[in-house]
Design a protein around this motif. Structure first.
Motif, mmCIF file in Angstrom:
data_model
loop_
_atom_site.group_PDB
_atom_site.id
_atom_site.type_symbol
_atom_site.label_atom_id
_atom_site.label_comp_id
_atom_site.label_asym_id
_atom_site.label_seq_id
_atom_site.Cartn_x
_atom_site.Cartn_y
_atom_site.Cartn_z
ATOM 1 N N GLU A 26 0.816 -1.211 0.000
ATOM 2 C CA GLU A 26 0.000 0.000 0.000
ATOM 3 C C GLU A 26 0.851 1.263 0.000
ATOM 4 N N SER A 27 2.104 1.160 0.408
ATOM 5 C CA SER A 27 2.965 2.332 0.465
ATOM 6 C C SER A 27 3.559 2.695 -0.885
ATOM 7 N N ARG A 28 3.913 1.710 -1.676
ATOM 8 C CA ARG A 28 4.692 1.971 -2.885
ATOM 9 C C ARG A 28 3.850 1.864 -4.153
ATOM 10 N N PRO A 29 4.386 2.388 -5.264
ATOM 11 C CA PRO A 29 3.731 2.188 -6.562
ATOM 12 C C PRO A 29 3.553 0.707 -6.829
ATOM 13 N N TYR A 30 2.376 0.350 -7.318
ATOM 14 C CA TYR A 30 2.032 -1.075 -7.410
ATOM 15 C C TYR A 30 0.857 -1.227 -8.370
ATOM 16 N N TRP A 31 0.721 -2.409 -8.921
ATOM 17 C CA TRP A 31 -0.478 -2.738 -9.693
ATOM 18 C C TRP A 31 -0.931 -4.128 -9.286
ATOM 19 N N GLU A 32 -2.222 -4.283 -9.134
ATOM 20 C CA GLU A 32 -2.789 -5.592 -8.848
ATOM 21 C C GLU A 32 -3.980 -5.832 -9.759
ATOM 22 N N LYS A 33 -4.257 -7.093 -10.012
ATOM 23 C CA LYS A 33 -5.411 -7.409 -10.842
ATOM 24 C C LYS A 33 -6.690 -6.913 -10.181
ATOM 25 N N SER A 34 -7.612 -6.535 -11.012
ATOM 26 C CA SER A 34 -8.920 -6.144 -10.527
ATOM 27 C C SER A 34 -9.635 -7.374 -9.972
ATOM 28 N N LEU A 35 -10.686 -7.153 -9.187
ATOM 29 C CA LEU A 35 -11.436 -8.288 -8.634
ATOM 30 C C LEU A 35 -12.085 -9.115 -9.727
ATOM 31 N N GLU A 36 -12.509 -8.445 -10.792
ATOM 32 C CA GLU A 36 -13.164 -9.155 -11.888
ATOM 33 C C GLU A 36 -12.340 -8.947 -13.157
ATOM 34 N N VAL A 37 -11.735 -10.010 -13.623
ATOM 35 C CA VAL A 37 -10.847 -9.966 -14.776
ATOM 36 C C VAL A 37 -11.297 -11.010 -15.784
ATOM 37 N N VAL A 38 -11.359 -10.600 -17.046
ATOM 38 C CA VAL A 38 -11.756 -11.540 -18.095
ATOM 39 C C VAL A 38 -10.616 -12.510 -18.363
ATOM 40 N N GLU A 39 -10.904 -13.792 -18.258
ATOM 41 C CA GLU A 39 -9.957 -14.848 -18.622
ATOM 42 C C GLU A 39 -10.570 -15.653 -19.756
ATOM 43 N N ASN A 40 -9.730 -16.384 -20.480
ATOM 44 C CA ASN A 40 -10.218 -17.204 -21.589
ATOM 45 C C ASN A 40 -11.262 -18.193 -21.095
ATOM 46 N N GLY A 41 -12.370 -18.258 -21.827
ATOM 47 C CA GLY A 41 -13.421 -19.211 -21.494
ATOM 48 C C GLY A 41 -14.323 -18.775 -20.362
ATOM 49 N N ASP A 42 -14.203 -17.513 -19.928
ATOM 50 C CA ASP A 42 -15.032 -17.036 -18.825
ATOM 51 C C ASP A 42 -16.508 -17.043 -19.202
ATOM 52 N N LYS A 43 -17.330 -17.282 -18.179
ATOM 53 C CA LYS A 43 -18.778 -17.234 -18.348
ATOM 54 C C LYS A 43 -19.223 -15.823 -18.716
ATOM 55 N N TYR A 44 -18.530 -14.844 -18.167
ATOM 56 C CA TYR A 44 -18.869 -13.448 -18.420
ATOM 57 C C TYR A 44 -17.659 -12.760 -19.045
ATOM 58 N N PRO A 45 -17.651 -12.593 -20.358
ATOM 59 C CA PRO A 45 -16.450 -12.131 -21.063
ATOM 60 C C PRO A 45 -16.382 -10.624 -21.341
ATOM 61 N N LEU A 46 -17.326 -9.855 -20.849
ATOM 62 C CA LEU A 46 -17.363 -8.428 -21.165
ATOM 63 C C LEU A 46 -17.169 -7.564 -19.917
ATOM 64 N N HIS A 47 -16.287 -6.562 -20.039
ATOM 65 C CA HIS A 47 -16.170 -5.532 -19.010
ATOM 66 C C HIS A 47 -17.299 -4.528 -19.211
ATOM 67 N N ALA A 48 -18.020 -4.230 -18.155
ATOM 68 C CA ALA A 48 -19.076 -3.217 -18.230
ATOM 69 C C ALA A 48 -18.707 -2.036 -17.347
#
Length: 838
Positions: A698-720
């Motif tokens: 939390e202190s330094r510059p960082y990137w983490e995956k979002s809670l909902e990320v599209v992966e291949n074959g996902d049931k829900y493939p669209l970002h809204a």
């Protein structure tokens, strides 16, 4: 009030600095009996013109604040026309005021306006009401509040508000929760009541990440005026929507373009600003932080770092201990420094300054005194292992390469490199950003990442180089326009004030389930909701409704029967802009132009009535005018002609910075320099939720995956996701004919490839859905969005949709540090709607 049957005064380019530019406009509408508005016969040469009164106020919408000053025309006691204040049509500052503000008459006199107090007689949300008197409504609320406090304690009653109106002295709540449990409020009505009762305050969840970041990251709060945009040779539009939500940006962006500036747009959605850009990066949603850090690495690898800026103007040389905190003078047994004078006591303070390494003298010293500190390096100091902040940060961002960014962000590597090159070499360079990066679970890291990029390149804290551009204030080369200020710091103080708790409102479901937030007991029983519509705008409406069902009383004060009002036990009709006098500084007071429709009352009057029934009738010890006079008649305003009487006489007043009284610079000179930061020494939550955090991350510059990320074959493939667009302001503008003609119904935008794959054609009725819920709208098939994204319509009520609601797709999860509602954290699928039952 200002009356006229003719223009107040002639205006030249600069003459409006001394007088008001009130040109009486002719409108074709006047009010019959509220709440309808009927046409007035056109004035002819033989018929006398109706006497007109001219008033100034604000839009009353919520595009970010109340700064679009509007001019209202009143005939026969009715508001008949609203238009932008025409003080200087050639000056970009006063070209603000779009169609939203001009719908004022239709907002006041619309057929769906709530005009009387209502009490629920059926189930919550069933829409069954009976009209009651104000006496009954206030008596019921006061009785429930007193009973709750007697049985459960002061914090059992709460006031839940949002951003409607943008803040003012009397009526519009302005309350921000800051890191460490600090709450800042300014409005007389709410603050005096809360201090008297010890009630809990529930703040809005929307747009909280930027507020948290400004309070957490030193230097981030240095907003640049829009007039600085043409000074930049390179501009990255990143997290802003200049042609929609921040429309006044467009004037300055066009000036920048005309003068040869390179413009880059980073956005998964194509709007006019993207089309007009030199480079467009259709970045995958929620990967902006990765992109910024990859650009940082490219700048470092290509030796384009501005070492002197890092050394002299950033936290780069500060020595970091292994526990993440800064090495300070006290750690080395060194004498503390004298700080600025405490304005309350008049006594000097001491500063335990951060320590840096003096390369020239091979010694440790105060960052305020060492002339050329080391920017890189590791050391041992009095038993502490330390290294410079920059040294530590560079090591931990190495994984974010351009090649990986191309994959994660789904943009070509060469484009990332080109944007990094432009930003690092075509200087001064600016990032035109506001709150567009806020609305996902990983948003809080974006501000550290972007600040690192700005500091590495030296593109910060100088003309044409900035990160945050104030889309609410404009200027011109000769100086920025300046209006008055307000000060309510003394007015909101109550003798014997009680301590009150605060929380982000979207935690209501957790509080009602557990009876506490974190380890703090919070037995909420009565919630009064005003200046907001959380059941249409916040995430997880089902969870919020379930929480409300556990309350003894849920009150909503609203001019309309909004989605939230329809779920209330009591609904109070509230006066709107043009129906009340108020002030928030700036170029004009909010003048009262007409009497409130029906039995509507101002928020200030409701709080007065409630205080009287609660047993403290003297809580509000001044009249509205007396409060406004004290708030406006500050030393600055007296010296520069922005007092209450000045506004009442002239209506609209503005000066330029080169015409203002010189400010006392002695205090500023004694204040230690604020170094621009990309590191947070002590990351803290704005709430009392006590999140379990990884302090190092939390202190330094960082990137983490979002809670909902599209992966291949996902049931829900669209970002809204949804955005602020030109024809709405949150869910405030409801059922307004002029706006409905421009945006007749909510629509879902979908890329033509995604539409074709699903058999969807232009205008089809489609359903966007996931495991949480669904929404049904007409389709707009377009090339102007990424194929893996859809754009949901923002700012609509339940009745506007064919079925469902866009917030039904949202998740209740929040950013535990900033309290931000993550309403763009949505994965879904889209299909043709068959009209069947859900």
């Amino acid at each position: 009030m200002s009356e006229t049957t003719s223009p107040r005064a002639g205006l030249t380019r600069r003459s409006f600095l001394k007088t008001t530019g009130a040109v009486a406009g002719a409108a074709a509408l006047t009010g019959a009996a509220a709440p309808t508005l009927t046409a007035l016969a056109a004035t002819t040469d033989t018929a006398p013109a109706a006497e007109e009164q001219v008033f100034y106020s604000n839009c009353g919408g919520n595009c970010g604040g109340p700064f679009c000053r509007m001019k209202g025309i009143v005939r026969e006691g009715k508001l008949v026309q609203v238009r932008p204040a025409d003080v200087d049509p050639d000056h970009p500052t006063f070209k603000t005021g779009c169609v939203k503000g001009q719908t004022g008459p239709q907002r006041l006199y619309g057929p769906k306006r709530n005009l009387y107090p209502l009490k629920r007689v059926g189930e919550r949300g069933a829409g069954e009401w009976e009209r009651i008197s104000w006496d009954e409504a206030i008596a019921t609320i006061a009785e429930k509040m007193k009973n709750a406090q007697e049985q459960y304690g002061d914090s059992s009653i709460a006031f839940w508000h949002s951003y409607v109106g943008g803040g003012s002295v009397l009526n519009y709540a302005t309350s921000s929760c800051l890191p460490g449990g600090v709450r800042m409020g300014t409005s007389v009505s709410l603050e005096r009541f809360v201090q008297k009762t010890g009630a809990t305050v529930m703040a809005p969840a929307a747009d909280k990440t930027l507020q948290w970041a400004i309070a957490s990251i030193p230097g981030l709060a240095k907003f640049a005026p829009q007039s600085d945009l043409p000074k930049a040779k390179t501009i990255l539009i990143w997290g802003a929507n200049p042609t929609g939500a921040s429309r006044t940006h467009q004037h300055f962006l066009r000036k920048a373009k005309e003068s040869g500036s390179k413009i880059v747009t980073i956005d998964p959605l194509v709007r006019l600003n993207a089309i007009q850009s030199d480079v467009y990066l259709p970045v995958r949603p929620a990967t902006d932080g990765f992109l910024a850090l990859a650009m940082c690495n490219w700048v470092i690898d290509n030796d384009l770092v501005d070492w002197e800026f890092l050394r002299n103007d950033s936290v780069a040389p500060i020595l970091r201990k292994e526990d993440g905190t800064y090495l300070r003078l006290s750690d080395l047994g060194m004498e503390l420094e004298e700080g600025p004078v405490d304005p309350e006591t008049g006594e000097p303070t001491t500063v335990d300054a951060e320590v840096v390494y003096d390369e020239k003298n091979a010694a440790f010293g105060s960052i305020n005194k060492v002339e050329s500190p080391a920017v890189l390096g590791s050391y041992e100091a009095n038993g502490f292992k330390v290294r410079t902040v920059l040294d530590y940060v560079i090591e931990h961002i190495k994984e974010y390469t351009v090649e990986k960014a191309a994959e994660v962000c789904d943009v070509p590597a060469w484009k990332i490199e080109e944007v990094a090159r432009l930003y690092a070499t075509e200087k001064p360079a600016a990032i035109d950003m506001y709150e567009g990066l806020d609305h996902r679970h990983n948003s809080r890291h974006n501000y550290k990442d972007i600040m690192l990029l700005a500091c590495l390149t030296g593109n910060y804290d100088k003309p044409g180089s900035f990160v945050l551009c104030n889309h609410l204030a404009e200027g011109e080369e000769s100086g920025d326009p300046v209006g008055g200020t307000t000060d309510t710091s003394k007015l909101i103080q109550v003798e014997g004030a009680k301590k009150s708790l605060h929380m982000t409102g979207m935690y209501l479901h957790e509080v009602m389930e557990k009876g506490k937030l974190g380890s703090t007991e919070l037995p909420l029983r009565v919630v009064y909701c005003f200046q907001g519509n959380p059941l249409a705008s916040d995430c997880g409406p089902d969870e919020l409704k379930a929480a409300i069902d556990k309350l003894d009383l849920f009150v909503v004060a609203d001019p309309h029967l909004s989605d939230t009002a329809r779920y209330a036990d009591i609904v109070l009709p509230i006066a709107m802009t043009w129906e009340k006098e108020d002030a928030a500084g700036g170029y004009a007071m909010y003048e009262k132009a007409v009497e409130p429709a029906g039995e509507c009352k101002t928020d200030m009057d409701v709080f007065r009535m409630l205080a009287d029934k609660m047993g403290f009738p003297d809580l509000y010890d001044k009249t509205d005018e007396e409060y406004l006079r004290e708030a406006l008649d500050t030393p600055f305003n007296k010296a520069n002609g922005f007092t209450y009487d000045d506004y009442k006489e002239k209506g609209f007043i503005v000066k330029f910075t080169d015409q203002m009284e010189a400010a006392d610079s002695s205090a500023a000179a004694a204040t230690p320099k604020v170094r621009n930061a990309f590191y947070i020494e002590n990351p803290m939550s704005v709430d009392m939720n006590e999140p379990d955090i990884d302090r190092e991350i939390e202190s330094r510059p960082y990137w983490e995956k979002s809670l909902e990320v599209v992966e291949n074959g996902d049931k829900y493939p669209l970002h809204a996701f949804s955005i602020h667009e030109i024809y709405h302001a949150q869910s405030i503008l409801m059922e307004i004919p002029w706006i409905d003609e421009l945006r007749p119904e909510p629509r879902i935008e979908i890329h033509e490839e995604a539409a074709a794959a699903r058999g969807i054609k232009q205008g089809d009725t489609i359903k966007a859905y996931n495991d949480r819920g669904f929404v049904v709208c007409k389709a707009v098939v377009t090339k102007g969005i990424r194929p893996d994204c859809i754009l949901l319509p923002h700012g609509w009520q339940t009745d506007d949709f064919i079925a469902g609601h866009l917030t039904d797709l949202t998740r209740i999860d929040m950013d535990g540090l900033s309290g931000n509602g993550c309403y763009n954290e949505i994965l879904c699928e889209v299909e043709l709607y068959d009209g069947g039952a859900e």
